[in-house]
Design a protein around this motif. Structure first.
Motif, PDB file in Angstrom:
ATOM      1  N   PHE A  47       0.833  -1.202   0.000  1.00 27.93           N
ATOM      2  CA  PHE A  47       0.000   0.000   0.000  1.00 27.93           C
ATOM      3  C   PHE A  47       0.868   1.253   0.000  1.00 27.93           C
ATOM      4  CE2 PHE A  47      -2.225  -3.295   2.440  1.00 27.93           C
ATOM      5  CZ  PHE A  47      -3.442  -3.352   1.769  1.00 27.93           C
ATOM      6  N   ASP A  48       0.380   2.282  -0.666  1.00 29.31           N
ATOM      7  CA  ASP A  48       1.011   3.593  -0.585  1.00 29.31           C
ATOM      8  C   ASP A  48       0.774   4.115   0.837  1.00 29.31           C
ATOM      9  OD1 ASP A  48       2.017   6.164  -2.082  1.00 29.31           O
ATOM     10  OD2 ASP A  48       0.284   6.776  -0.861  1.00 29.31           O
ATOM     11  N   ARG A  49       1.843   4.415   1.564  1.00 26.09           N
ATOM     12  CA  ARG A  49       1.733   4.747   2.999  1.00 26.09           C
ATOM     13  C   ARG A  49       0.782   5.918   3.291  1.00 26.09           C
ATOM     14  NH1 ARG A  49       2.262   2.432   7.760  1.00 26.09           N
ATOM     15  NH2 ARG A  49       3.191   3.670   9.374  1.00 26.09           N
ATOM     16  N   PRO A  50       0.905   7.070   2.615  1.00 31.58           N
ATOM     17  CA  PRO A  50      -0.031   8.166   2.921  1.00 31.58           C
ATOM     18  C   PRO A  50      -1.494   7.797   2.622  1.00 31.58           C
ATOM     19  CG  PRO A  50       1.855   9.010   1.715  1.00 31.58           C
ATOM     20  CD  PRO A  50       1.959   7.513   1.692  1.00 31.58           C
ATOM     21  N   LEU A  51      -1.718   7.050   1.539  1.00 33.15           N
ATOM     22  CA  LEU A  51      -3.081   6.629   1.215  1.00 33.15           C
ATOM     23  C   LEU A  51      -3.591   5.618   2.247  1.00 33.15           C
ATOM     24  CD1 LEU A  51      -2.890   6.224  -2.685  1.00 33.15           C
ATOM     25  CD2 LEU A  51      -3.619   8.213  -1.348  1.00 33.15           C
ATOM     26  N   LEU A  52      -2.715   4.730   2.676  1.00 31.33           N
ATOM     27  CA  LEU A  52      -3.072   3.750   3.696  1.00 31.33           C
ATOM     28  C   LEU A  52      -3.474   4.448   5.000  1.00 31.33           C
ATOM     29  CD1 LEU A  52      -3.176   0.816   4.771  1.00 31.33           C
ATOM     30  CD2 LEU A  52      -0.747   1.051   5.311  1.00 31.33           C
ATOM     31  N   ARG A  53      -2.687   5.425   5.408  1.00 32.08           N
ATOM     32  CA  ARG A  53      -2.988   6.143   6.654  1.00 32.08           C
ATOM     33  C   ARG A  53      -4.338   6.850   6.569  1.00 32.08           C
ATOM     34  NH1 ARG A  53       0.590   6.035  10.381  1.00 32.08           N
ATOM     35  NH2 ARG A  53      -0.076   7.891  11.502  1.00 32.08           N
ATOM     36  N   SER A  54      -4.688   7.380   5.395  1.00 31.81           N
ATOM     37  CA  SER A  54      -5.981   8.056   5.272  1.00 31.81           C
ATOM     38  C   SER A  54      -7.128   7.064   5.460  1.00 31.81           C
ATOM     39  CB  SER A  54      -6.107   8.783   3.928  1.00 31.81           C
ATOM     40  OG  SER A  54      -6.245   7.873   2.864  1.00 31.81           O
ATOM     41  N   VAL A  55      -6.978   5.856   4.976  1.00 27.12           N
ATOM     42  CA  VAL A  55      -8.008   4.827   5.157  1.00 27.12           C
ATOM     43  C   VAL A  55      -8.091   4.421   6.635  1.00 27.12           C
ATOM     44  CG1 VAL A  55      -8.637   2.432   4.616  1.00 27.12           C
ATOM     45  CG2 VAL A  55      -7.874   3.948   2.792  1.00 27.12           C
ATOM     46  N   LEU A  56      -6.940   4.204   7.252  1.00 22.41           N
ATOM     47  CA  LEU A  56      -6.917   3.748   8.644  1.00 22.41           C
ATOM     48  C   LEU A  56      -7.379   4.824   9.628  1.00 22.41           C
ATOM     49  CD1 LEU A  56      -3.601   1.696   8.618  1.00 22.41           C
ATOM     50  CD2 LEU A  56      -5.941   0.817   8.602  1.00 22.41           C
ATOM     51  N   ASN A  57      -7.331   6.075   9.233  1.00 22.20           N
ATOM     52  CA  ASN A  57      -7.788   7.166  10.089  1.00 22.20           C
ATOM     53  C   ASN A  57      -9.234   7.571   9.818  1.00 22.20           C
ATOM     54  OD1 ASN A  57      -5.657   7.962  11.953  1.00 22.20           O
ATOM     55  ND2 ASN A  57      -4.465   8.376  10.114  1.00 22.20           N
ATOM     56  N   ALA A  58      -9.893   6.878   8.908  1.00 20.14           N
ATOM     57  CA  ALA A  58     -11.291   7.199   8.585  1.00 20.14           C
ATOM     58  C   ALA A  58     -12.218   6.755   9.715  1.00 20.14           C
ATOM     59  CB  ALA A  58     -11.698   6.519   7.281  1.00 20.14           C
ATOM     60  N   ASP A  59     -13.237   7.565   9.984  1.00 20.85           N
ATOM     61  CA  ASP A  59     -14.233   7.209  10.995  1.00 20.85           C
ATOM     62  C   ASP A  59     -14.899   5.883  10.641  1.00 20.85           C
ATOM     63  OD1 ASP A  59     -13.806   9.441  12.552  1.00 20.85           O
ATOM     64  OD2 ASP A  59     -15.407  10.607  11.609  1.00 20.85           O
ATOM     65  N   ASN A  60     -15.119   5.066  11.644  1.00 20.56           N
ATOM     66  CA  ASN A  60     -15.810   3.776  11.555  1.00 20.56           C
ATOM     67  C   ASN A  60     -15.028   2.673  10.847  1.00 20.56           C
ATOM     68  OD1 ASN A  60     -18.160   4.082  13.096  1.00 20.56           O
ATOM     69  ND2 ASN A  60     -19.060   5.328  11.472  1.00 20.56           N
ATOM     70  N   PHE A  61     -13.794   2.924  10.452  1.00 21.79           N
ATOM     71  CA  PHE A  61     -13.025   1.856   9.814  1.00 21.79           C
ATOM     72  C   PHE A  61     -12.838   0.692  10.798  1.00 21.79           C
ATOM     73  CE2 PHE A  61      -9.190  -0.512   8.918  1.00 21.79           C
ATOM     74  CZ  PHE A  61      -9.426  -0.900   7.617  1.00 21.79           C
ATOM     75  N   PHE A  62     -12.322   0.968  11.981  1.00 19.32           N
ATOM     76  CA  PHE A  62     -12.050  -0.096  12.954  1.00 19.32           C
ATOM     77  C   PHE A  62     -13.322  -0.613  13.615  1.00 19.32           C
ATOM     78  CE2 PHE A  62      -7.943   1.976  12.528  1.00 19.32           C
ATOM     79  CZ  PHE A  62      -7.088   0.884  12.434  1.00 19.32           C
ATOM     80  N   ARG A  63     -14.321   0.213  13.719  1.00 18.20           N
ATOM     81  CA  ARG A  63     -15.575  -0.177  14.383  1.00 18.20           C
ATOM     82  C   ARG A  63     -16.336  -1.246  13.601  1.00 18.20           C
ATOM     83  NH1 ARG A  63     -18.801  -2.254  16.686  1.00 18.20           N
ATOM     84  NH2 ARG A  63     -20.484  -1.482  17.981  1.00 18.20           N
ATOM     85  N   THR A  64     -16.131  -1.283  12.281  1.00 18.90           N
ATOM     86  CA  THR A  64     -16.923  -2.168  11.424  1.00 18.90           C
ATOM     87  C   THR A  64     -16.128  -3.350  10.865  1.00 18.90           C
ATOM     88  OG1 THR A  64     -16.472  -0.732   9.524  1.00 18.90           O
ATOM     89  CG2 THR A  64     -18.503  -0.302  10.779  1.00 18.90           C
ATOM     90  N   LEU A  65     -14.976  -3.643  11.440  1.00 25.81           N
ATOM     91  CA  LEU A  65     -14.185  -4.772  10.951  1.00 25.81           C
ATOM     92  C   LEU A  65     -14.919  -6.092  11.167  1.00 25.81           C
ATOM     93  CD1 LEU A  65     -10.657  -3.806  12.346  1.00 25.81           C
ATOM     94  CD2 LEU A  65     -11.361  -3.829   9.941  1.00 25.81           C
ATOM     95  N   PRO A  66     -14.828  -7.015  10.190  1.00 25.10           N
ATOM     96  CA  PRO A  66     -15.423  -8.342  10.406  1.00 25.10           C
ATOM     97  C   PRO A  66     -14.594  -9.156  11.402  1.00 25.10           C
ATOM     98  CG  PRO A  66     -14.438  -8.194   8.206  1.00 25.10           C
ATOM     99  CD  PRO A  66     -14.278  -6.850   8.847  1.00 25.10           C
ATOM    100  N   VAL A  67     -15.257 -10.032  12.131  1.00 25.77           N
ATOM    101  CA  VAL A  67     -14.593 -10.907  13.091  1.00 25.77           C
ATOM    102  C   VAL A  67     -13.985 -12.094  12.342  1.00 25.77           C
ATOM    103  CG1 VAL A  67     -14.941 -12.347  15.139  1.00 25.77           C
ATOM    104  CG2 VAL A  67     -16.249 -10.233  14.865  1.00 25.77           C
ATOM    105  N   MET A  68     -12.786 -12.481  12.736  1.00 26.27           N
ATOM    106  CA  MET A  68     -12.143 -13.660  12.146  1.00 26.27           C
ATOM    107  C   MET A  68     -12.972 -14.904  12.451  1.00 26.27           C
ATOM    108  SD  MET A  68      -9.291 -13.167  10.543  1.00 26.27           S
ATOM    109  CE  MET A  68      -7.649 -12.507  10.538  1.00 26.27           C
ATOM    110  N   ASP A  69     -12.988 -15.823  11.513  1.00 23.45           N
ATOM    111  CA  ASP A  69     -13.698 -17.091  11.695  1.00 23.45           C
ATOM    112  C   ASP A  69     -13.249 -17.780  12.985  1.00 23.45           C
ATOM    113  OD1 ASP A  69     -14.991 -16.707   9.298  1.00 23.45           O
ATOM    114  OD2 ASP A  69     -13.709 -18.069   8.163  1.00 23.45           O
ATOM    115  N   ASP A  70     -14.198 -18.259  13.751  1.00 19.22           N
ATOM    116  CA  ASP A  70     -13.984 -19.045  14.963  1.00 19.22           C
ATOM    117  C   ASP A  70     -13.340 -18.275  16.121  1.00 19.22           C
ATOM    118  OD1 ASP A  70     -14.994 -21.452  13.746  1.00 19.22           O
ATOM    119  OD2 ASP A  70     -13.083 -21.600  12.682  1.00 19.22           O
ATOM    120  N   ALA A  71     -13.145 -16.974  15.993  1.00 21.56           N
ATOM    121  CA  ALA A  71     -12.463 -16.210  17.044  1.00 21.56           C
ATOM    122  C   ALA A  71     -13.278 -16.155  18.330  1.00 21.56           C
ATOM    123  CB  ALA A  71     -12.134 -14.800  16.553  1.00 21.56           C
ATOM    124  N   VAL A  72     -14.553 -15.865  18.240  1.00 21.45           N
ATOM    125  CA  VAL A  72     -15.379 -15.727  19.447  1.00 21.45           C
ATOM    126  C   VAL A  72     -15.426 -17.054  20.211  1.00 21.45           C
ATOM    127  CG1 VAL A  72     -17.692 -15.246  20.334  1.00 21.45           C
ATOM    128  CG2 VAL A  72     -16.758 -13.844  18.475  1.00 21.45           C
TER     129      VAL A  72
END
Length: 177
Positions: A47-72
Motif C-alpha cells: 500500500f502507498d503509505r499516505p493513502l493507507l494512513r488516510s483509510v486507517l484514520n477514517a471514521d468507523n473503519f475499525f468499528r466495522t471490521l469483520p470478526v475472524m472465523d472461529d475467534a469468538v
C-alpha cells in the motif's frame, strides 16, 4: 492454580483487517488490489503509505471490521483455562481507540475492560503467550510467541505459526498437559 496468560492482538488476529482494508483502499483510491495481489508483501510495499494512513484514520473503519472465523468461540474456550488480554498497538491511530473498545464490547463482551490494553509498543507486554500477526511485536515477546498467518507475514518462518483460530486453540491447549 494461577491461569497462564495470553496477549492477543486485534487487527489481523481477532478482526479481519485485510478484507476491509483492501475494500476501503480500493474504493477510496480507485485501485484494484486483492488478497492474492498483496500476498507476501510487507504492508509498506502493498500500500502507498499516505493513502493507507488516510483509510486507517477514517471514521468507523475499525468499528466495522469483520470478526475472524472461529475467534469468538475460540476465546470463550480458551478463557476456561487462560487469562486473556486483548493487546492492540492502537495509539498510532487515535480515532481507533474508542472504535476498538466498542468493537470488542459488541463481539467479545466476555472480555473485561481491565483485560483490554491499547498501547503504542507491545515490548512491555509480559504474558506467557502472545498471538500476533506482526514479527515486530513477537520478536520482543517475553513469553512464547505465536504468529497468526496474514498476507504480510506469509514468508516469515522464525515464530511458531498458526493459520486460524482452531489451530491456535489446539497449540495452546497442548501446553496445559
Amino acid at each position: 492454580m494461577k491461569k497462564k496468560t495470553i496477549a492477543i492482538d486485534m487487527d489481523g488476529v481477532l478482526a479481519d483487517i485485510e478484507v476491509q482494508l483492501i475494500e476501503h483502499y480500493n474504493k477510496a483510491h480507485g485501485t484494484t488490489l486483492s488478497k492474492e495481489s498483496i500476498q507476501g508483501l510487507a504492508e509498506d510495499d502493498a500500500f502507498d503509505r499516505p493513502l493507507l494512513r488516510s483509510v486507517l484514520n477514517a471514521d468507523n473503519f475499525f468499528r466495522t471490521l469483520p470478526v475472524m472465523d472461529d475467534a469468538v468461540e475460540s476465546l470463550l474456550r480458551l478463557q476456561e483455562n487462560f487469562e486473556i488480554f486483548i493487546v492492540s498497538a492502537a495509539t498510532e491511530f487515535p480515532v481507533s481507540l474508542a472504535e476498538k473498545v466498542d468493537w470488542l464490547g459488541e463481539h467479545f463482551p466476555f472480555i473485561k475492560w481491565e483485560n483490554i490494553i491499547l498501547c503504542g509498543s507491545k515490548r512491555i507486554i509480559n504474558t506467557d503467550f502472545m498471538i500476533d500477526d506482526h514479527s515486530k511485536n513477537l520478536d520482543y515477546c517475553m513469553g512464547k510467541p505465536i504468529m497468526f498467518t496474514a498476507s504480510h507475514n506469509i514468508n516469515q518462518t522464525h515464530h511458531l505459526r498458526v493459520n486460524n483460530w482452531k489451530e491456535a486453540v489446539e497449540v495452546l491447549e497442548k501446553t496445559l498437559n
